[in-house]
Design an enzyme around this catalytic site. Structure first.
Site, PDB file in Angstrom:
ATOM      1  N   ARG A 102       0.847  -1.198   0.000  1.00  0.00           N
ATOM      2  CA  ARG A 102       0.000   0.000   0.000  1.00  0.00           C
ATOM      3  C   ARG A 102       0.884   1.251   0.000  1.00  0.00           C
ATOM      4  NH1 ARG A 102      -1.323   1.928   4.652  1.00  0.00           N
ATOM      5  NH2 ARG A 102      -1.923  -0.047   5.581  1.00  0.00           N
ATOM      6  N   TYR A 156     -16.922  17.920 -13.722  1.00  0.00           N
ATOM      7  CA  TYR A 156     -17.500  16.575 -13.707  1.00  0.00           C
ATOM      8  C   TYR A 156     -18.476  16.483 -12.526  1.00  0.00           C
ATOM      9  CZ  TYR A 156     -17.762  11.631 -12.554  1.00  0.00           C
ATOM     10  OH  TYR A 156     -18.212  10.379 -12.222  1.00  0.00           O
ATOM     11  N   ASP A 202      -7.711  20.085 -12.513  1.00  0.00           N
ATOM     12  CA  ASP A 202      -8.081  18.779 -13.061  1.00  0.00           C
ATOM     13  C   ASP A 202      -7.756  18.831 -14.558  1.00  0.00           C
ATOM     14  OD1 ASP A 202      -9.394  16.619 -14.240  1.00  0.00           O
ATOM     15  OD2 ASP A 202     -11.075  16.670 -12.837  1.00  0.00           O
ATOM     16  N   LYS A 215      -9.259   8.025 -18.135  1.00  0.00           N
ATOM     17  CA  LYS A 215      -9.542   8.646 -19.442  1.00  0.00           C
ATOM     18  C   LYS A 215      -8.325   8.544 -20.366  1.00  0.00           C
ATOM     19  CE  LYS A 215     -13.390   9.861 -17.367  1.00  0.00           C
ATOM     20  NZ  LYS A 215     -13.684   8.971 -16.282  1.00  0.00           N
TER      21      LYS A 215
HETATM   22  C1  LIG Z   1     -12.914  15.645 -15.598  1.00  0.00           C
HETATM   23  C2  LIG Z   1     -13.077  14.482 -14.661  1.00  0.00           C
HETATM   24  N1  LIG Z   1     -12.500  14.526 -13.457  1.00  0.00           N
HETATM   25  C3  LIG Z   1     -12.616  13.503 -12.579  1.00  0.00           C
HETATM   26  C4  LIG Z   1     -13.361  12.379 -12.882  1.00  0.00           C
HETATM   27  C5  LIG Z   1     -13.488  11.263 -11.874  1.00  0.00           C
HETATM   28  O1  LIG Z   1     -12.614  10.228 -12.226  1.00  0.00           O
HETATM   29  P1  LIG Z   1     -12.879   8.662 -11.930  1.00  0.00           P
HETATM   30  O2  LIG Z   1     -14.119   8.291 -12.688  1.00  0.00           O
HETATM   31  O3  LIG Z   1     -11.634   7.996 -12.408  1.00  0.00           O
HETATM   32  O4  LIG Z   1     -13.091   8.536 -10.465  1.00  0.00           O
HETATM   33  C6  LIG Z   1     -13.980  12.285 -14.129  1.00  0.00           C
HETATM   34  C7  LIG Z   1     -14.780  11.104 -14.479  1.00  0.00           C
HETATM   35  O5  LIG Z   1     -15.532  11.103 -15.429  1.00  0.00           O
HETATM   36  C8  LIG Z   1     -13.837  13.373 -15.041  1.00  0.00           C
HETATM   37  O6  LIG Z   1     -14.412  13.352 -16.250  1.00  0.00           O
END
Ligand SMILES: Cc1ncc(COP(=O)(O)O)c(C=O)c1O
Length: 415
Positions: free
Chosen positions: A58, A110, A205, A230
């Site tokens: 971990r 998101y 992000d 992604k």
């Molecule tokens: C821009 C963005 N940030 C964060 C996330 C969250 O990521 P995860 O689905 O890997 O938890 C997403 C998921 O769609 C996203 O599109």
């Protein structure tokens, strides 16, 4: 003897870094690919005597170490940390804060990121304000003496707003200086773990852009976050997340929280991501050229009322996107408003064949979705309407198939 010349990133092109950074031939066999270290623990020669700090998986795993070095190099960061999802990466940052702290979030993010702040951390005493960071003066107006974190997405999800990272950082710094004077906020009061940064921490992000198109740390972000599910994963076969920073104090706090909370990725997922980053530059270039061609074609389509793509001159922040993102490339995401509202957009989404109707994005295959019903359902309807996420809005994640086939698929579905 096995050469190790690629173990560290030298100043070199993105593609070379993507393929080699963080990786060296396996010292036991010379295997060119980093092995998948499927182990939970490491044998000690004497109590407390461990090899290269490997004591428990971990805390540290060699496949993960290679991936984290690779990702740090791609973002131009000194440190990277990986997680079992992008949401877990966000959770780790929010654990640096304490009850009563205030977070400013860009308005168009998101849905799950908003939900985490609104439904999980609100109950633990974090306050959140959402604001349109593309509007002049809007961020300054919502900053408070207890603002500790500014979190933004650029390009944003799903409206593809482009936010000026350097300008936001300047606002954070100005605010940090003035509030230190008026409220006595000092470095030490910055979260329970203390970060040594008196201004609010800026997190970007970078999921939609990927490190290939944009390196937020170079524009002033303290931390970069990715949903590696992604573009970094790129093949729709894993869920993972990452944080990168060059600030040593922040990195120490993040490492502590990562190990304490424990939402780390498996060795197998780390291996898959290492395989994926080797083609990130090639995939991204194709995502971008395909998306640009589709966006330009859709702009002239009679069944479409609006096309949102940072590469189009009609995009309100096109000039900023050109400056902030890798020149001439604007990503693989397009948002489109279909004439005829929900009925027409639903019909189109049911009829596409090459595009798959699914949540997520960034894979080699093209995906399409309806933000109001799918990815952004957790944002209240009134807030969605204010953002422009209406019932006719459809989001495309353009893959790397042949673009003529993708255009033909949309054309048939729109007819
Ligand atoms: C821009 C963005 N940030 C964060 C996330 C969250 O990521 P995860 O689905 O890997 O938890 C997403 C998921 O769609 C996203 O599109």
């Amino acid at each position: 003897m096995i050469k190790k010349q690629h173990a560290k990133a030298a100043p070199q092109g993105f593609g070379t870094t993507a393929i080699h950074a963080g990786q060296a031939p396996d010292p036991t066999t010379g295997a060119i690919m980093t092995p998948v270290y499927m182990t939970s623990t490491f044998v000690q020669s004497s109590p407390g005597v461990v090899k290269d700090d490997y004591d428990y998986a971990r805390s540290k795993n060699p496949t993960r170490t290679a991936l984290e070095s690779n990702l740090a190099a791609l973002e131009g960061a000194k440190h990277a940390f990986t997680y079992s999802s992008g949401s877990a990466a966000m959770d780790c940052v929010l654990h640096l804060l304490r009850t009563g702290d205030h977070v400013v979030l860009s308005d168009d993010v998101y849905g799950g990121s908003f939900r985490q702040l609104d439904k999980v951390f609100r109950h633990m005493g974090l306050e959140t304000t959402r604001v349109d960071m593309t509007a002049a003066g809007a961020l300054e107006a919502v900053m408070r003496p207890n603002t500790r974190l500014v979190w933004l997405e650029t390009p944003s999800n799903p409206m593809l707003k482009v936010i000026d990272i350097a300008a936001v950082r300047a606002i954070c710094d100005r605010f940090g200086k003035s509030s230190a004077k008026t409220t006595g906020i000092s470095d030490k009061s910055m979260g329970p773990l203390g970060t040594g940064i008196s201004a609010p921490i800026l997190v970007v992000d970078n999921t939609f852009a990927s490190p290939y198109l944009q390196n937020p740390l170079r524009h002033g972000a303290h931390i970069v976050m990715h949903s590696c599910t992604k573009y970094i994963g790129g093949h729709s076969d894993l869920v993972a997340g990452a944080l990168m920073t060059s600030d040593a104090a922040l990195a120490a706090k993040i490492a502590f929280a990562q190990n304490s909370v424990g939402a780390v990725p498996s060795a197998m997922d780390c291996f898959l991501m290492l395989r994926s980053t080797k083609t990130l530059h090639v995939r991204m270039a194709r995502h971008c050229t395909n998306a640009m061609a589709i966006a330009q074609w859709l702009e002239g389509h009679s069944k479409v009322s609006k096309v949102i793509y940072p590469g189009l001159k009609s995009h309100p922040q096109h000039a900023l996107a050109k400056k902030q993102m890798r020149s001439g490339h604007f990503g693989g995401m397009i948002s489109v408003v279909i004439k005829g509202g929900l009925k027409a957009s639903r019909r189109m989404l049911e009829r596409v064949e090459l595009f798959s109707l699914a949540e997520s994005l960034g894979g080699v295959e093209s995906l399409i979705e309806h933000p109001a019903i799918m990815t952004h359902a957790s944002i209240p309807a009134a807030a969605r309407a204010k953002l422009g996420i209406d019932d006719g809005l459809v989001r495309l994640s353009v893959g790397i198939e042949d673009v003529a086939d993708l255009i033909a698929d949309i054309e048939t579905a729109l007819k």
